[in-house]
Design a protein around this motif. Structure first.
Motif, PDB file in Angstrom:
ATOM      1  N   LYS A 142      -5.905  27.938 -26.078  1.00 28.80           N
ATOM      2  CA  LYS A 142      -6.329  29.018 -25.180  1.00 28.80           C
ATOM      3  C   LYS A 142      -5.561  28.970 -23.861  1.00 28.80           C
ATOM      4  N   ASN A 143      -5.227  27.762 -23.411  1.00 28.56           N
ATOM      5  CA  ASN A 143      -4.463  27.624 -22.163  1.00 28.56           C
ATOM      6  C   ASN A 143      -3.068  28.241 -22.268  1.00 28.56           C
ATOM      7  N   VAL A 144      -2.522  28.301 -23.487  1.00 25.01           N
ATOM      8  CA  VAL A 144      -1.198  28.904 -23.666  1.00 25.01           C
ATOM      9  C   VAL A 144      -1.303  30.323 -24.221  1.00 25.01           C
ATOM     10  N   GLY A 145      -2.517  30.878 -24.244  1.00 25.81           N
ATOM     11  CA  GLY A 145      -2.715  32.265 -24.641  1.00 25.81           C
ATOM     12  C   GLY A 145      -2.835  32.514 -26.128  1.00 25.81           C
ATOM     13  N   LEU A 146      -3.177  31.491 -26.899  1.00 25.42           N
ATOM     14  CA  LEU A 146      -3.325  31.645 -28.348  1.00 25.42           C
ATOM     15  C   LEU A 146      -4.792  31.574 -28.754  1.00 25.42           C
ATOM     16  N   ASP A 147      -5.103  32.168 -29.884  1.00 25.05           N
ATOM     17  CA  ASP A 147      -6.451  32.114 -30.452  1.00 25.05           C
ATOM     18  C   ASP A 147      -6.540  31.008 -31.483  1.00 25.05           C
ATOM     19  N   VAL A 148      -7.765  30.593 -31.769  1.00 22.14           N
ATOM     20  CA  VAL A 148      -8.005  29.653 -32.862  1.00 22.14           C
ATOM     21  C   VAL A 148      -8.611  30.450 -34.015  1.00 22.14           C
ATOM     22  N   PRO A 149      -8.536  29.918 -35.241  1.00 18.74           N
ATOM     23  CA  PRO A 149      -9.154  30.631 -36.371  1.00 18.74           C
ATOM     24  C   PRO A 149     -10.651  30.842 -36.117  1.00 18.74           C
ATOM     25  N   PRO A 150     -11.201  31.950 -36.606  1.00 16.37           N
ATOM     26  CA  PRO A 150     -12.629  32.223 -36.400  1.00 16.37           C
ATOM     27  C   PRO A 150     -13.529  31.088 -36.887  1.00 16.37           C
ATOM     28  N   THR A 151     -13.146  30.420 -37.970  1.00 12.36           N
ATOM     29  CA  THR A 151     -13.965  29.309 -38.470  1.00 12.36           C
ATOM     30  C   THR A 151     -14.031  28.189 -37.442  1.00 12.36           C
ATOM     31  N   THR A 152     -12.904  27.875 -36.834  1.00  6.75           N
ATOM     32  CA  THR A 152     -12.863  26.823 -35.816  1.00  6.75           C
ATOM     33  C   THR A 152     -13.679  27.240 -34.601  1.00  6.75           C
ATOM     34  N   GLU A 153     -13.545  28.494 -34.201  1.00  6.73           N
ATOM     35  CA  GLU A 153     -14.294  29.021 -33.063  1.00  6.73           C
ATOM     36  C   GLU A 153     -15.803  28.874 -33.293  1.00  6.73           C
ATOM     37  N   LEU A 154     -16.252  29.207 -34.502  1.00  2.23           N
ATOM     38  CA  LEU A 154     -17.674  29.084 -34.852  1.00  2.23           C
ATOM     39  C   LEU A 154     -18.136  27.632 -34.769  1.00  2.23           C
ATOM     40  N   LEU A 155     -17.358  26.720 -35.329  1.00  3.17           N
ATOM     41  CA  LEU A 155     -17.736  25.305 -35.325  1.00  3.17           C
ATOM     42  C   LEU A 155     -17.784  24.750 -33.904  1.00  3.17           C
ATOM     43  N   ILE A 156     -16.855  25.148 -33.070  1.00  3.83           N
ATOM     44  CA  ILE A 156     -16.856  24.698 -31.678  1.00  3.83           C
ATOM     45  C   ILE A 156     -18.088  25.226 -30.958  1.00  3.83           C
ATOM     46  N   GLU A 157     -18.446  26.471 -31.223  1.00  4.86           N
ATOM     47  CA  GLU A 157     -19.637  27.062 -30.606  1.00  4.86           C
ATOM     48  C   GLU A 157     -20.898  26.315 -31.052  1.00  4.86           C
ATOM     49  N   GLY A 212       9.072  27.664 -23.519  1.00  6.66           N
ATOM     50  CA  GLY A 212      10.231  26.893 -23.943  1.00  6.66           C
ATOM     51  C   GLY A 212       9.992  25.414 -24.206  1.00  6.66           C
ATOM     52  N   ARG A 213       8.771  24.946 -24.004  1.00  8.18           N
ATOM     53  CA  ARG A 213       8.507  23.532 -24.286  1.00  8.18           C
ATOM     54  C   ARG A 213       7.484  23.402 -25.405  1.00  8.18           C
ATOM     55  N   ILE A 214       7.648  22.357 -26.212  1.00  7.59           N
ATOM     56  CA  ILE A 214       6.731  22.103 -27.318  1.00  7.59           C
ATOM     57  C   ILE A 214       5.456  21.485 -26.763  1.00  7.59           C
ATOM     58  N   VAL A 215       4.349  22.165 -27.009  1.00  6.03           N
ATOM     59  CA  VAL A 215       3.037  21.709 -26.550  1.00  6.03           C
ATOM     60  C   VAL A 215       2.344  20.899 -27.635  1.00  6.03           C
ATOM     61  N   LYS A 216       2.482  21.338 -28.868  1.00  4.68           N
ATOM     62  CA  LYS A 216       1.888  20.671 -30.032  1.00  4.68           C
ATOM     63  C   LYS A 216       2.859  20.776 -31.193  1.00  4.68           C
ATOM     64  N   ASP A 217       2.905  19.721 -31.995  1.00  8.38           N
ATOM     65  CA  ASP A 217       3.728  19.702 -33.199  1.00  8.38           C
ATOM     66  C   ASP A 217       3.039  18.781 -34.187  1.00  8.38           C
ATOM     67  N   CYS A 218       2.148  19.351 -35.003  1.00  9.12           N
ATOM     68  CA  CYS A 218       1.386  18.521 -35.939  1.00  9.12           C
ATOM     69  C   CYS A 218       0.782  19.389 -37.038  1.00  9.12           C
TER      70      CYS A 218
END
Length: 85
Positions: free
Chosen positions: A39-54, A20-26
């Motif tokens: 990830k802390n709120v149970g969501l995934d990131v796009p695979p491209t972002t995941e690869l770059l972070i890795e 019920g609270r806004i965590v991000k708005d951008c």
């Protein structure tokens, strides 16, 4: 939603709500580059972002804000070039 997973680069704005609270708005790039919060709120990131972070976690000096395949490819090419590879 499905749109966020399949075509995040077409969105102008993403709002992440947790309990019920806004965590991000951008812009999508700002939201998806914060993988830890997502990830802390149970969501995934796009695979491209995941690869770059890795890649960044494994020592590459790379921009992790790319969300499209083309942007990710450009970031990887630039990182490889700067590494002399």
């Amino acid at each position: 939603t499905k749109m966020v997973k399949e075509r995040p680069m077409e969105l102008n704005r993403v709002i992440v709500i947790d309990d019920g609270r806004i965590v991000k708005d951008c812009k999508p790039k700002e939201v998806f580059s914060d993988a830890k919060t997502l990830k802390n709120v149970g969501l995934d990131v796009p695979p491209t972002t995941e690869l770059l972070i890795e890649l960044k976690n494994n020592g590459f000096d790379i921009d992790t804000n790319a969300i499209s395949i083309e942007e990710a490819a450009d970031s990887i090419a630039l990182a490889l070039h700067s590494e002399g590879i």
